[in-house]
Design a protein around this motif. Sequence first.
Motif, PDB file in Angstrom:
ATOM      1  N   ASN A  92       0.844  -1.199   0.000  1.00 11.00           N
ATOM      2  CA  ASN A  92       0.000   0.000   0.000  1.00 11.00           C
ATOM      3  C   ASN A  92       0.878   1.248   0.000  1.00 11.00           C
ATOM      4  O   ASN A  92       1.206   1.774   1.050  1.00 11.00           O
ATOM      5  CB  ASN A  92      -0.901   0.017   1.256  1.00 11.00           C
ATOM      6  CG  ASN A  92      -1.756  -1.223   1.329  1.00 11.00           C
ATOM      7  OD1 ASN A  92      -2.509  -1.525   0.412  1.00 11.00           O
ATOM      8  ND2 ASN A  92      -1.620  -1.962   2.422  1.00 11.00           N
ATOM      9  N   PRO A  93       1.255   1.722  -1.198  1.00 10.07           N
ATOM     10  CA  PRO A  93       2.141   2.889  -1.272  1.00 10.07           C
ATOM     11  C   PRO A  93       1.512   4.105  -0.575  1.00 10.07           C
ATOM     12  O   PRO A  93       0.316   4.353  -0.733  1.00 10.07           O
ATOM     13  CB  PRO A  93       2.267   3.130  -2.784  1.00 10.07           C
ATOM     14  CG  PRO A  93       1.907   1.839  -3.426  1.00 10.07           C
ATOM     15  CD  PRO A  93       0.878   1.221  -2.530  1.00 10.07           C
ATOM     16  N   ILE A  94       2.321   4.819   0.201  1.00  7.15           N
ATOM     17  CA  ILE A  94       1.766   5.949   0.954  1.00  7.15           C
ATOM     18  C   ILE A  94       1.775   7.237   0.120  1.00  7.15           C
ATOM     19  O   ILE A  94       2.584   7.404  -0.785  1.00  7.15           O
ATOM     20  CB  ILE A  94       2.520   6.197   2.285  1.00  7.15           C
ATOM     21  CG1 ILE A  94       4.020   6.288   2.043  1.00  7.15           C
ATOM     22  CG2 ILE A  94       2.195   5.116   3.289  1.00  7.15           C
ATOM     23  CD1 ILE A  94       4.755   6.959   3.171  1.00  7.15           C
ATOM     24  N   GLU A  95       0.851   8.120   0.473  1.00 11.35           N
ATOM     25  CA  GLU A  95       0.790   9.427  -0.192  1.00 11.35           C
ATOM     26  C   GLU A  95       1.729  10.384   0.523  1.00 11.35           C
ATOM     27  O   GLU A  95       1.766  10.421   1.745  1.00 11.35           O
ATOM     28  CB  GLU A  95      -0.654   9.950  -0.153  1.00 11.35           C
ATOM     29  CG  GLU A  95      -1.624   8.986  -0.829  1.00 11.35           C
ATOM     30  CD  GLU A  95      -3.017   9.571  -1.030  1.00 11.35           C
ATOM     31  OE1 GLU A  95      -3.250  10.719  -0.634  1.00 11.35           O
ATOM     32  OE2 GLU A  95      -3.859   8.855  -1.623  1.00 11.35           O
ATOM     33  N   VAL A  96       2.515  11.134  -0.259  1.00 10.38           N
ATOM     34  CA  VAL A  96       3.459  12.072   0.348  1.00 10.38           C
ATOM     35  C   VAL A  96       3.226  13.477  -0.214  1.00 10.38           C
ATOM     36  O   VAL A  96       3.776  13.849  -1.247  1.00 10.38           O
ATOM     37  CB  VAL A  96       4.927  11.648   0.083  1.00 10.38           C
ATOM     38  CG1 VAL A  96       5.893  12.525   0.865  1.00 10.38           C
ATOM     39  CG2 VAL A  96       5.150  10.181   0.429  1.00 10.38           C
ATOM     40  N   GLY A 150      -5.350   3.264  -7.344  1.00  7.21           N
ATOM     41  CA  GLY A 150      -4.553   2.094  -6.946  1.00  7.21           C
ATOM     42  C   GLY A 150      -3.563   1.693  -8.032  1.00  7.21           C
ATOM     43  O   GLY A 150      -2.381   1.470  -7.769  1.00  7.21           O
ATOM     44  N   GLY A 151      -4.046   1.656  -9.275  1.00 14.39           N
ATOM     45  CA  GLY A 151      -3.198   1.257 -10.391  1.00 14.39           C
ATOM     46  C   GLY A 151      -2.074   2.249 -10.649  1.00 14.39           C
ATOM     47  O   GLY A 151      -0.945   1.867 -10.949  1.00 14.39           O
ATOM     48  N   GLU A 152      -2.392   3.535 -10.526  1.00 19.40           N
ATOM     49  CA  GLU A 152      -1.363   4.562 -10.751  1.00 19.40           C
ATOM     50  C   GLU A 152      -0.272   4.503  -9.672  1.00 19.40           C
ATOM     51  O   GLU A 152       0.909   4.710  -9.960  1.00 19.40           O
ATOM     52  CB  GLU A 152      -2.022   5.949 -10.768  1.00 19.40           C
ATOM     53  CG  GLU A 152      -2.831   6.199 -12.039  1.00 19.40           C
ATOM     54  CD  GLU A 152      -3.895   7.272 -11.883  1.00 19.40           C
ATOM     55  OE1 GLU A 152      -4.539   7.585 -12.897  1.00 19.40           O
ATOM     56  OE2 GLU A 152      -4.095   7.801 -10.763  1.00 19.40           O
ATOM     57  N   LYS A 153      -0.679   4.211  -8.449  1.00 18.13           N
ATOM     58  CA  LYS A 153       0.319   4.073  -7.372  1.00 18.13           C
ATOM     59  C   LYS A 153       1.279   2.934  -7.663  1.00 18.13           C
ATOM     60  O   LYS A 153       2.485   3.048  -7.472  1.00 18.13           O
ATOM     61  CB  LYS A 153      -0.382   3.804  -6.032  1.00 18.13           C
ATOM     62  CG  LYS A 153      -1.002   5.036  -5.408  1.00 18.13           C
ATOM     63  CD  LYS A 153      -1.667   4.719  -4.084  1.00 18.13           C
ATOM     64  CE  LYS A 153      -2.363   5.975  -3.558  1.00 18.13           C
ATOM     65  NZ  LYS A 153      -3.236   5.712  -2.411  1.00 18.13           N
ATOM     66  N   THR A 174       2.276  -6.229  -5.892  1.00 15.48           N
ATOM     67  CA  THR A 174       2.216  -5.134  -6.853  1.00 15.48           C
ATOM     68  C   THR A 174       1.061  -5.317  -7.829  1.00 15.48           C
ATOM     69  O   THR A 174       0.568  -4.359  -8.416  1.00 15.48           O
ATOM     70  CB  THR A 174       3.556  -5.039  -7.612  1.00 15.48           C
ATOM     71  OG1 THR A 174       4.582  -4.887  -6.637  1.00 15.48           O
ATOM     72  CG2 THR A 174       3.615  -3.860  -8.549  1.00 15.48           C
ATOM     73  N   ASP A 175       0.601  -6.560  -7.987  1.00 14.16           N
ATOM     74  CA  ASP A 175      -0.455  -6.841  -8.970  1.00 14.16           C
ATOM     75  C   ASP A 175      -1.850  -6.884  -8.370  1.00 14.16           C
ATOM     76  O   ASP A 175      -2.832  -6.933  -9.102  1.00 14.16           O
ATOM     77  CB  ASP A 175      -0.169  -8.169  -9.669  1.00 14.16           C
ATOM     78  CG  ASP A 175       0.134  -9.293  -8.686  1.00 14.16           C
ATOM     79  OD1 ASP A 175       0.343  -9.001  -7.495  1.00 14.16           O
ATOM     80  OD2 ASP A 175       0.163 -10.453  -9.106  1.00 14.16           O
ATOM     81  N   SER A 176      -1.954  -6.839  -7.041  1.00 11.71           N
ATOM     82  CA  SER A 176      -3.298  -7.041  -6.486  1.00 11.71           C
ATOM     83  C   SER A 176      -4.146  -5.788  -6.630  1.00 11.71           C
ATOM     84  O   SER A 176      -3.683  -4.669  -6.469  1.00 11.71           O
ATOM     85  CB  SER A 176      -3.233  -7.482  -5.021  1.00 11.71           C
ATOM     86  OG  SER A 176      -2.631  -6.502  -4.247  1.00 11.71           O
ATOM     87  N   GLY A 177      -5.400  -5.995  -6.968  1.00 14.93           N
ATOM     88  CA  GLY A 177      -6.331  -4.884  -7.120  1.00 14.93           C
ATOM     89  C   GLY A 177      -6.217  -4.134  -8.433  1.00 14.93           C
ATOM     90  O   GLY A 177      -6.832  -3.083  -8.594  1.00 14.93           O
ATOM     91  N   LEU A 178      -5.420  -4.654  -9.360  1.00 11.64           N
ATOM     92  CA  LEU A 178      -5.261  -3.953 -10.641  1.00 11.64           C
ATOM     93  C   LEU A 178      -6.144  -4.576 -11.718  1.00 11.64           C
ATOM     94  O   LEU A 178      -6.388  -5.781 -11.713  1.00 11.64           O
ATOM     95  CB  LEU A 178      -3.804  -4.043 -11.107  1.00 11.64           C
ATOM     96  CG  LEU A 178      -2.742  -3.448 -10.195  1.00 11.64           C
ATOM     97  CD1 LEU A 178      -1.401  -3.442 -10.914  1.00 11.64           C
ATOM     98  CD2 LEU A 178      -3.111  -2.034  -9.784  1.00 11.64           C
ATOM     99  N   ASP A 179      -6.603  -3.752 -12.653  1.00 11.65           N
ATOM    100  CA  ASP A 179      -7.356  -4.315 -13.768  1.00 11.65           C
ATOM    101  C   ASP A 179      -6.392  -4.992 -14.751  1.00 11.65           C
ATOM    102  O   ASP A 179      -5.174  -4.843 -14.629  1.00 11.65           O
ATOM    103  CB  ASP A 179      -8.222  -3.248 -14.455  1.00 11.65           C
ATOM    104  CG  ASP A 179      -7.402  -2.170 -15.129  1.00 11.65           C
ATOM    105  OD1 ASP A 179      -6.390  -2.490 -15.794  1.00 11.65           O
ATOM    106  OD2 ASP A 179      -7.755  -0.978 -14.995  1.00 11.65           O
TER     107      ASP A 179
END
Length: 249
Positions: A92-96, A150-153, A174-179
């Motif tokens: 879960n990449p964080i927002e900075v 999610g995909g852009e992150k 890295t692949d979970s939740g992506l179309d």
Amino acid sequence: MSDKLLEVKGLTACVEDEDKEILHGLDLTIRAGETHVIMGPNGAGKSTLGSTLMGDPRYKITGGSIEFQGEDITELTTDKIAKMGMFLSFQNPIEVPGITLANFIKTAIENKTGERLRFWDFKKQLSETMKILNMDESYADRDLNVGFSGGEKKKAEILQLLMLKPAFAILDETDSGLDVDAVRTVSQGIEEYKKTVGGALMIITHSTRILEALDVDATHVLVDGKIVANGDASYIDEINENGFEKFLK
Ligand SMILES: Nc1ncnc2c1ncn2[C@@H]1O[C@H](COP(=O)(O)OP(=O)(O)O)[C@@H](O)[C@H]1O
Ligand SMILES: [Mg+2]
């Protein structure tokens, strides 16, 4: 000389402030350029393993050792480990807010090499790499992950991978939740990393889609903070068919 890139022996680790042990004596060896897959049920400790290898201060190593590039890194901090060539793509990449994606990557490369990058050289390389990932160039000047889907992150993580060129990359779901299209783009990015950098990979995943274009050297099953089984690439399908039941006590 041994070509071992990473050697983890008997690793035990706790959550820093709770003394709750999550990794219970984990062994793992990865050689330069190899691709390893880690599978395991939710809560097994996969993300904790990635973070602990990377020196995340949230986890305290209470036993065992980690050797990377022939050096004992068990006690090293994240910045030193990153400088040695280890990279972690977060589940879960964080927002900075306040730092742009471009500046974040530029600073990370400069910290790693100890040299200042020429702005236009960097810009050119960045925009070429963003093209591979089908990323709109405007994302370079946006705050890191802020308002990214999610995909852009996940694409931004692979962009960092391709720009930083680490010798060893850990990709945590890295692949979970992506179309489907985003998975394909991310896979192409990983293939590009293999082709141009030739580094080793530790891929934490539940799916085979991201692995299709890669030669997997070994598969490991992580259950309850330990590696309980090892196999080759064919093991992935077997596990996806039969589940983790037989590994659970
Ligand atoms: N920072 C933390 N604080 C408290 N508990 C944690 C922390 N990190 C992980 N855990 C716990 O450790 C276990 C393993 O978590 P995790 O490594 O995220 O599993 P996985 O990635 O395999 O799904 C879970 O029970 C989780 O709740
Ligand atoms: Mg996880």
